[in-house]
Design a protein around this motif. Sequence first.
Motif, PDB file in Angstrom:
ATOM      1  N   TRP A 164       0.837  -1.205   0.000  1.00  0.00           N
ATOM      2  CA  TRP A 164       0.000   0.000   0.000  1.00  0.00           C
ATOM      3  C   TRP A 164       0.871   1.254   0.000  1.00  0.00           C
ATOM      4  O   TRP A 164       0.552   2.230  -0.659  1.00  0.00           O
ATOM      5  CB  TRP A 164      -0.926  -0.021   1.216  1.00  0.00           C
ATOM      6  CG  TRP A 164      -1.864   1.139   1.218  1.00  0.00           C
ATOM      7  CD1 TRP A 164      -3.006   1.283   0.498  1.00  0.00           C
ATOM      8  CD2 TRP A 164      -1.711   2.347   1.963  1.00  0.00           C
ATOM      9  NE1 TRP A 164      -3.588   2.485   0.748  1.00  0.00           N
ATOM     10  CE2 TRP A 164      -2.803   3.168   1.656  1.00  0.00           C
ATOM     11  CE3 TRP A 164      -0.767   2.807   2.865  1.00  0.00           C
ATOM     12  CZ2 TRP A 164      -2.969   4.438   2.213  1.00  0.00           C
ATOM     13  CZ3 TRP A 164      -0.933   4.056   3.418  1.00  0.00           C
ATOM     14  CH2 TRP A 164      -2.018   4.852   3.092  1.00  0.00           C
ATOM     15  N   LEU A 165       1.992   1.218   0.743  1.00  0.00           N
ATOM     16  CA  LEU A 165       2.877   2.384   0.797  1.00  0.00           C
ATOM     17  C   LEU A 165       3.568   2.660  -0.532  1.00  0.00           C
ATOM     18  O   LEU A 165       3.805   3.814  -0.874  1.00  0.00           O
ATOM     19  CB  LEU A 165       3.933   2.192   1.884  1.00  0.00           C
ATOM     20  CG  LEU A 165       3.447   2.327   3.320  1.00  0.00           C
ATOM     21  CD1 LEU A 165       4.570   1.960   4.278  1.00  0.00           C
ATOM     22  CD2 LEU A 165       2.952   3.733   3.594  1.00  0.00           C
ATOM     23  N   VAL A 166       3.896   1.627  -1.288  1.00  0.00           N
ATOM     24  CA  VAL A 166       4.655   1.815  -2.531  1.00  0.00           C
ATOM     25  C   VAL A 166       3.803   1.582  -3.773  1.00  0.00           C
ATOM     26  O   VAL A 166       4.338   1.335  -4.845  1.00  0.00           O
ATOM     27  CB  VAL A 166       5.900   0.887  -2.560  1.00  0.00           C
ATOM     28  CG1 VAL A 166       6.831   1.207  -1.430  1.00  0.00           C
ATOM     29  CG2 VAL A 166       5.497  -0.570  -2.557  1.00  0.00           C
ATOM     30  N   ARG A 167       2.511   1.715  -3.653  1.00  0.00           N
ATOM     31  CA  ARG A 167       1.633   1.381  -4.775  1.00  0.00           C
ATOM     32  C   ARG A 167       1.869   2.240  -6.015  1.00  0.00           C
ATOM     33  O   ARG A 167       1.508   1.848  -7.114  1.00  0.00           O
ATOM     34  CB  ARG A 167       0.174   1.450  -4.336  1.00  0.00           C
ATOM     35  CG  ARG A 167      -0.298   2.817  -3.950  1.00  0.00           C
ATOM     36  CD  ARG A 167      -1.694   2.772  -3.353  1.00  0.00           C
ATOM     37  NE  ARG A 167      -2.168   4.091  -3.004  1.00  0.00           N
ATOM     38  CZ  ARG A 167      -1.916   4.700  -1.853  1.00  0.00           C
ATOM     39  NH1 ARG A 167      -1.197   4.089  -0.946  1.00  0.00           N
ATOM     40  NH2 ARG A 167      -2.368   5.907  -1.616  1.00  0.00           N
ATOM     41  N   ARG A 168       2.474   3.412  -5.878  1.00  0.00           N
ATOM     42  CA  ARG A 168       2.691   4.282  -7.041  1.00  0.00           C
ATOM     43  C   ARG A 168       4.120   4.254  -7.559  1.00  0.00           C
ATOM     44  O   ARG A 168       4.427   4.889  -8.548  1.00  0.00           O
ATOM     45  CB  ARG A 168       2.319   5.719  -6.667  1.00  0.00           C
ATOM     46  CG  ARG A 168       0.838   5.862  -6.428  1.00  0.00           C
ATOM     47  CD  ARG A 168       0.430   7.307  -6.346  1.00  0.00           C
ATOM     48  NE  ARG A 168      -1.018   7.380  -6.184  1.00  0.00           N
ATOM     49  CZ  ARG A 168      -1.609   8.051  -5.247  1.00  0.00           C
ATOM     50  NH1 ARG A 168      -0.909   8.722  -4.367  1.00  0.00           N
ATOM     51  NH2 ARG A 168      -2.923   8.072  -5.170  1.00  0.00           N
ATOM     52  N   MET A 169       5.015   3.530  -6.875  1.00  0.00           N
ATOM     53  CA  MET A 169       6.421   3.468  -7.296  1.00  0.00           C
ATOM     54  C   MET A 169       6.679   2.118  -7.966  1.00  0.00           C
ATOM     55  O   MET A 169       6.653   1.082  -7.309  1.00  0.00           O
ATOM     56  CB  MET A 169       7.337   3.620  -6.087  1.00  0.00           C
ATOM     57  CG  MET A 169       7.205   4.934  -5.381  1.00  0.00           C
ATOM     58  SD  MET A 169       8.349   4.936  -3.997  1.00  0.00           S
ATOM     59  CE  MET A 169       7.249   5.407  -2.692  1.00  0.00           C
ATOM     60  N   THR A 170       6.946   2.136  -9.258  1.00  0.00           N
ATOM     61  CA  THR A 170       7.086   0.898 -10.017  1.00  0.00           C
ATOM     62  C   THR A 170       8.248   0.042  -9.528  1.00  0.00           C
ATOM     63  O   THR A 170       8.086  -1.165  -9.326  1.00  0.00           O
ATOM     64  CB  THR A 170       7.284   1.213 -11.513  1.00  0.00           C
ATOM     65  OG1 THR A 170       6.218   2.053 -11.938  1.00  0.00           O
ATOM     66  CG2 THR A 170       7.293  -0.045 -12.344  1.00  0.00           C
ATOM     67  N   ALA A 171       9.402   0.648  -9.334  1.00  0.00           N
ATOM     68  CA  ALA A 171      10.578  -0.128  -8.907  1.00  0.00           C
ATOM     69  C   ALA A 171      10.362  -0.708  -7.520  1.00  0.00           C
ATOM     70  O   ALA A 171      10.731  -1.858  -7.246  1.00  0.00           O
ATOM     71  CB  ALA A 171      11.823   0.745  -8.930  1.00  0.00           C
TER      72      ALA A 171
END
Length: 69
Positions: free
Chosen positions: A14-21
């Motif tokens: 949920w925290l990194v849902r917008r960061m592809t890598a």
Amino acid sequence: MLGLGTLAVAGAWWLVRRMTAMRTVTAVLAVLALLAGGAALYRVGPMLHCWGSDRIARGPGGAYVCYDF
């Protein structure tokens, strides 16, 4: 252990849902955490019926035997 690992992975996803890598890194770490939890459960699972016993040993057939003194 597996339940807590799953919750931790869901929170990280949920925290990194917008960061592809970071999604890829999180997915790899999730697989590793679930494999480690599954391996631990595989090793400890047969002994769980001895919960609360004083000693645990292997019987002649390889099964776990519980001893209460």
